[in-house]
Design a protein around this motif. Structure first.
Motif, short mmCIF file in Angstrom:
data_model
loop_
_atom_site.label_atom_id
_atom_site.label_comp_id
_atom_site.label_asym_id
_atom_site.label_seq_id
_atom_site.Cartn_x
_atom_site.Cartn_y
_atom_site.Cartn_z
N GLY A 100 -47.72 27.33 -38.00
CA GLY A 100 -47.93 27.26 -39.45
C GLY A 100 -46.78 26.57 -40.16
N LEU A 101 -45.68 26.32 -39.42
CA LEU A 101 -44.54 25.60 -40.01
C LEU A 101 -44.81 24.10 -39.98
N ASN A 102 -44.38 23.41 -41.00
CA ASN A 102 -44.59 21.96 -41.11
C ASN A 102 -43.24 21.28 -41.22
N GLU A 103 -42.85 20.57 -40.12
CA GLU A 103 -41.53 19.95 -40.14
C GLU A 103 -41.39 18.89 -41.22
N ASN A 104 -42.53 18.35 -41.70
CA ASN A 104 -42.47 17.33 -42.73
C ASN A 104 -42.16 17.89 -44.12
N LYS A 105 -42.16 19.23 -44.23
CA LYS A 105 -41.89 19.85 -45.52
C LYS A 105 -40.49 20.44 -45.60
N VAL A 106 -39.64 20.17 -44.61
CA VAL A 106 -38.26 20.63 -44.65
C VAL A 106 -37.35 19.42 -44.77
N ARG A 107 -36.06 19.67 -44.97
CA ARG A 107 -35.11 18.59 -45.09
C ARG A 107 -35.11 17.71 -43.85
N LEU A 108 -34.79 16.46 -44.02
CA LEU A 108 -34.83 15.51 -42.92
C LEU A 108 -33.95 15.95 -41.76
N ASP A 109 -32.77 16.54 -42.05
CA ASP A 109 -31.86 16.94 -40.98
C ASP A 109 -32.33 18.19 -40.25
N LEU A 110 -33.37 18.88 -40.76
CA LEU A 110 -33.90 20.08 -40.10
C LEU A 110 -35.22 19.84 -39.38
N GLN A 111 -35.79 18.67 -39.54
CA GLN A 111 -37.13 18.42 -38.99
C GLN A 111 -37.16 18.51 -37.47
N ALA A 112 -36.14 17.95 -36.80
CA ALA A 112 -36.12 18.01 -35.33
C ALA A 112 -35.97 19.44 -34.85
N LYS A 113 -35.20 20.26 -35.57
CA LYS A 113 -35.00 21.65 -35.17
C LYS A 113 -36.29 22.45 -35.32
N VAL A 114 -37.01 22.24 -36.42
CA VAL A 114 -38.29 22.93 -36.62
C VAL A 114 -39.26 22.55 -35.50
N LYS A 115 -39.29 21.27 -35.16
CA LYS A 115 -40.19 20.81 -34.10
C LYS A 115 -39.80 21.45 -32.77
N ARG A 116 -38.49 21.60 -32.51
CA ARG A 116 -38.03 22.23 -31.27
C ARG A 116 -38.46 23.69 -31.21
N TYR A 117 -38.37 24.40 -32.33
CA TYR A 117 -38.82 25.78 -32.37
C TYR A 117 -40.32 25.86 -32.09
N ARG A 118 -41.09 25.01 -32.70
CA ARG A 118 -42.54 25.03 -32.49
C ARG A 118 -42.90 24.76 -31.03
N ARG A 119 -42.11 23.91 -30.37
CA ARG A 119 -42.44 23.50 -29.02
C ARG A 119 -41.90 24.44 -27.95
N GLU A 120 -40.70 25.05 -28.14
CA GLU A 120 -40.03 25.74 -27.05
C GLU A 120 -39.74 27.22 -27.27
N CYS A 121 -39.68 27.65 -28.52
CA CYS A 121 -39.21 29.00 -28.83
C CYS A 121 -40.03 30.07 -28.12
N PHE A 122 -41.36 29.97 -28.19
CA PHE A 122 -42.22 30.99 -27.62
C PHE A 122 -42.01 31.11 -26.11
N THR A 123 -41.94 29.96 -25.41
CA THR A 123 -41.78 29.97 -23.95
C THR A 123 -40.49 30.65 -23.54
N VAL A 124 -39.41 30.37 -24.26
CA VAL A 124 -38.10 30.98 -23.95
C VAL A 124 -38.18 32.49 -24.09
#
Length: 294
Positions: A100-124
């Motif tokens: 439900g998080l949208n990396e395009n709606k956060v600051r540019l310097d946080l977009q990669a981090k939001v994407k990383r959470y969406r992709r890897e956080c659950f698996t870890v």
């Protein structure tokens, strides 16, 4: 108990934790807390802080989602200020919240981090709590016995043999060209037959030894959990604070298990006696009709 993360605060009884893990995720520290019924809960506030998301807005978004809202729970999490009730989702529901998080709606310097959470956080987080998390919440699942694992191997070998037979049937018209392969297949089948016979012998031998490794039944596990509860509550009255984790820690250390459901049948009576004696040492004086540990 008022949950300080709710706005406005809501009176709610926080769940007690029997296992808590702090997992390093890049530069952040994720938290997972397992309660007595086996469910693992993830506090959302720390993730929002790491991603610099507005907590009030994310909390409201979670409660607006009917599927997420019905699984929200308050759980006592260890923080630098001690135990704190926190707004949590079950680990199984975390992907729904993350996507439900949208990396395009956060600051540019946080977009990669939001994407990383969406992709890897659950698996870890999932890996941190082990394969048993694949079981439904509240289930008490005994570990597979040696005989069960041997049978699983035997069935896999049999499936491979059936695949080989099927291949032979489909290529009978090419026998003149595939004779050498058929010979190899027959040799493979003979090896499989020998392995199956060996597995049968192992299963028979394992069945003779399995008596001492059979785990306790769900009903017996429930009795152990109730005994732990009585000891923890008595310790809490005497010493203050939540003592569930301390009691479970001592139980696991004494009997060399990772969960009370993994106690073996020979350990069951010893665990009950040990908990009973502990309760007698720490319990306050009680009226004659007060129930004791069964």
């Amino acid at each position: 108990m008022a949950d300080p993360e709710l706005d406005p605060p809501v009176a709610i009884q926080a769940l007690a934790v029997i296992r808590e893990e702090h997992i390093q995720f890049y530069d952040d520290e994720l938290i997972g807390a397992q309660v007595a019924n086996g469910t693992v809960y993830i506090p959302l506030r720390p993730i929002c802080d790491y991603l610099q998301l507005n907590w009030s807005g994310q909390r409201q978004r979670t409660l607006r989602d009917a599927a997420l809202a019905e699984t929200v729970q308050t759980v006592e999490i260890t923080t630098n200020q001690g135990l704190r009730p926190m707004f949590c989702l079950p680990l199984e529901m975390l992907p729904g919240w993350l996507f439900g998080l949208n990396e395009n709606k956060v600051r540019l310097d946080l977009q990669a981090k939001v994407k990383r959470y969406r992709r890897e956080c659950f698996t870890v987080l999932w890996r941190a709590f082990g394969p048993q998390r694949a079981n439904p919440p509240g289930a008490i699942i005994a570990p597979r016995t040696g005989a069960e694992m041997a049978l699983e191997i035997a069935e896999a070998v049999a499936a491979l043999a059936r695949q080989q037979v099927d291949l032979e049937g489909r290529y009978t018209t090419m026998a003149d060209y595939m004779r050498s392969h058929v010979v190899k297949t027959n040799q493979t089948l003979r090896r499989h037959e020998e392995r199956l016979k060996g597995q049968e012998d192992r299963i028979e031998a394992l069945e003779l030894r399995v008596g001492d490794t059979v785990t306790i039944t769900p009903a017996q596990a429930g009795e152990i959990a109730e005994a732990v509860k009585l000891v923890a509550e008595a310790l809490g009255i005497r010493d203050g604070g939540n003592q569930y984790q301390a009691v479970y820690r001592e139980l696991y250390k004494r009997f060399g298990v990772g969960s009370y459901a993994h106690l073996t049948q020979p350990q069951y009576d010893d665990a009950r006696v040990w908990l009973h004696r502990w309760f007698q040492r720490v319990a306050p004086p009680s009226p004659p009709d007060t129930p004791d540990i069964p």
